[in-house]
Design an enzyme around this catalytic site. Structure first.
Site, short mmCIF file in Angstrom:
data_model
loop_
_atom_site.label_atom_id
_atom_site.label_comp_id
_atom_site.label_asym_id
_atom_site.label_seq_id
_atom_site.Cartn_x
_atom_site.Cartn_y
_atom_site.Cartn_z
N HIS A 19 7.32 -23.94 11.12
CA HIS A 19 7.35 -22.46 11.06
C HIS A 19 6.45 -21.92 12.17
CE1 HIS A 19 7.52 -18.58 8.56
NE2 HIS A 19 6.86 -18.28 9.67
N HIS A 21 6.00 -18.89 15.39
CA HIS A 21 6.40 -17.70 16.16
C HIS A 21 5.98 -17.90 17.60
CE1 HIS A 21 7.30 -15.31 12.52
NE2 HIS A 21 6.33 -16.05 11.99
N LYS A 105 16.81 -17.54 8.56
CA LYS A 105 15.60 -16.99 7.93
C LYS A 105 15.90 -15.70 7.20
CE LYS A 105 11.15 -16.52 7.22
NZ LYS A 105 10.06 -16.21 8.11
N HIS A 142 10.97 -15.75 3.48
CA HIS A 142 9.69 -15.04 3.35
C HIS A 142 9.69 -14.47 1.93
CE1 HIS A 142 6.22 -12.66 5.04
NE2 HIS A 142 6.40 -12.13 3.86
N HIS A 180 5.42 -20.48 4.21
CA HIS A 180 3.99 -20.11 4.16
C HIS A 180 3.55 -19.68 2.75
CE1 HIS A 180 6.02 -16.33 4.78
NE2 HIS A 180 6.08 -16.43 6.10
N ASP A 253 2.95 -21.04 10.89
CA ASP A 253 3.13 -19.58 10.93
C ASP A 253 2.22 -18.97 11.99
OD1 ASP A 253 4.24 -17.13 10.29
OD2 ASP A 253 2.86 -16.75 8.63
C1 NCD Z 1 4.51 -12.97 11.27
C2 NCD Z 1 4.70 -12.36 12.66
O1 NCD Z 1 3.74 -11.81 13.20
O2 NCD Z 1 5.79 -12.48 13.22
N1 NCD Z 1 3.33 -12.41 10.66
C3 NCD Z 1 2.64 -12.92 9.63
O3 NCD Z 1 1.71 -12.25 9.15
N2 NCD Z 1 2.89 -14.10 9.13
C4 NCD Z 1 5.74 -12.76 10.45
C5 NCD Z 1 5.77 -13.57 9.17
O4 NCD Z 1 5.97 -14.78 9.20
O5 NCD Z 1 5.59 -12.99 8.11
ZN ZN Z 2 6.11 -16.43 10.04
#
Ligand code: NCD
Ligand code: ZN
Length: 349
Positions: A19, A21, A105, A142, A180, A253
């Site tokens: 996971h 970003h 997702k 999520h 998460h 995450d």
């Molecule tokens: C994530 C993001 O910034 O893209 N933020 C977070 O607080 N985890 C999005 C997500 O996974 O919820």
């Molecule tokens: Zn995330």
């Protein structure tokens, strides 16, 4: 069985991040090397603006990631689609025919960063979930409700109660990753349900609880969604992650945001842990006297769930006090990492 040798070196199969970003453009260029130096593969989140909603967009995004990898890197991005109210079964069918789209997702509308195209009612995507079940593509969730009357600390538990129980009942063969997870409620749910249900756990939810975010001042770089919970939930997460149960595996995450966006009147959600991800996990596992369980959690259980082979390379970690950078200054932005300026007990060799 992994062991730490005399020089305090731990060697494990190269881990994967299930996971992550990475964003796009300049942020992507700035952060990609950090994950690529530790993780062999990553499930890349699709919440860009605009979101990655179909196979074509996923193909282009993947190409962008590959084009900015450090020279010689063998990092493999595994792509995901962002489900909206308008996603069609057809979109899943096309994605399933590729070898690079691995999952889709589900963001409930308004649940987190860039979720304004998320699903407003899960019923709207039932035909899509039907198709995912048929082609055996995991749905990554999520798991938070967004109703204003539900307290932010309860949103994961209420989602399980109100949405997930029914979803699992309606799609008994759908593979689901509850992403998460942050609560004992989520752990209990995952443990009680079939082998089709697994969960990712972040390093920051293992190493911190809401006191770390709120006592003695408000620390915006600890703010993420789902939000850090109280310490009994943190303890339950540590127990689950180090239990050796294959339903729980690594997903950082890591979610980079600029320092100015985090430190503002309405700071956005996301913790940036990519620079020290595996060292953070090693620190958490060692604190729980379970460093021998790290390799399964980081390098095997996720691959097993996704049905992909284990990596054939290894990484080594040395037990050594390591300082985390105060911040990372890139040409056009500054990003503050999780536990900025603090020390942890392991270092990637
Ligand atoms: C994530 C993001 O910034 O893209 N933020 C977070 O607080 N985890 C999005 C997500 O996974 O919820
Ligand atoms: Zn995330």
């Amino acid at each position: 069985m992994t062991t730490v040798n005399k020089k305090d070196i731990l060697t494990i199969i190269s881990p994967d991040d299930f996971h992550l970003h990475l964003r796009s453009g300049n942020i992507l260029k700035s952060v990609i090397g950090m994950s690529a130096s530790q993780m062999k593969r990553a499930i890349v989140m699709p919440n860009l603006t605009p979101p990655i909603t179909n196979t074509n967009a996923a193909r282009l995004y993947r190409e962008e990631i590959l084009s900015v990898l450090p020279k010689g890197s063998k990092f493999e991005p595994l792509m995901t689609l962002y489900l909206t109210d308008n996603t069609k079964a057809y979109d899943i069918n096309i994605a399933a025919q590729t070898d690079f789209v691995k999952a889709a997702k589900l963001y409930p509308l308004g649940a987190t960063t860039n979720s304004d195209n998320g699903v407003s009612d899960i019923k709207n995507i039932y035909p899509v979930l039907e198709e995912m079940q048929k082609v055996d593509m995991p749905v990554l969730i999520h798991g938070e409700v967004t109703r204003h009357d539900v307290d932010i600390f309860d949103r994961e538990a209420v989602f399980i109660e109100e949405v997930l129980v029914k979803l699992v009942h309606d799609f008994p063969n759908l593979r689901i990753v509850l992403e998460h997870i942050t609560s004992k409620d989520a752990i209990d749910f995952v443990l009680q349900t079939s082998k089709k249900i697994a969960a990712t756990i972040t390093a920051h939810h293992l190493l911190a609880n809401r006191n770390d975010m709120l006592v003695g001042g408000i620390r915006p770089h600890y703010y993420c969604l789902p939000v850090l919970k109280r310490s009994n939930h943190q303890a339950a997460l540590i127990k689950a992650a180090t239990s050796g149960n294959p339903k729980f595996f690594l997903g950082t995450d890591s979610a980079p945001h600029s320092k100015t966006e985090k430190q503002s009147e309405c700071g956005c959600a996301g913790v940036f842990s990519a620079p020290n991800a595996i060292e953070l996990y090693a620190t958490a596992f060692e604190k729980a006297n379970s460093i021998d369980k790290l390799e399964d959690f980081a390098s095997k259980f996720g691959a097993d769930f996704y049905g992909i082979p284990y990596n054939t390379t290894t990484i080594s970690l040395q037990k050594q006090t390591t300082s985390i950078a105060k911040e990372y200054k890139f040409s056009d932005l500054t990003i503050v990492p999780f536990m900025a300026g603090q020390t942890i007990n392991w270092r990637l060799v």
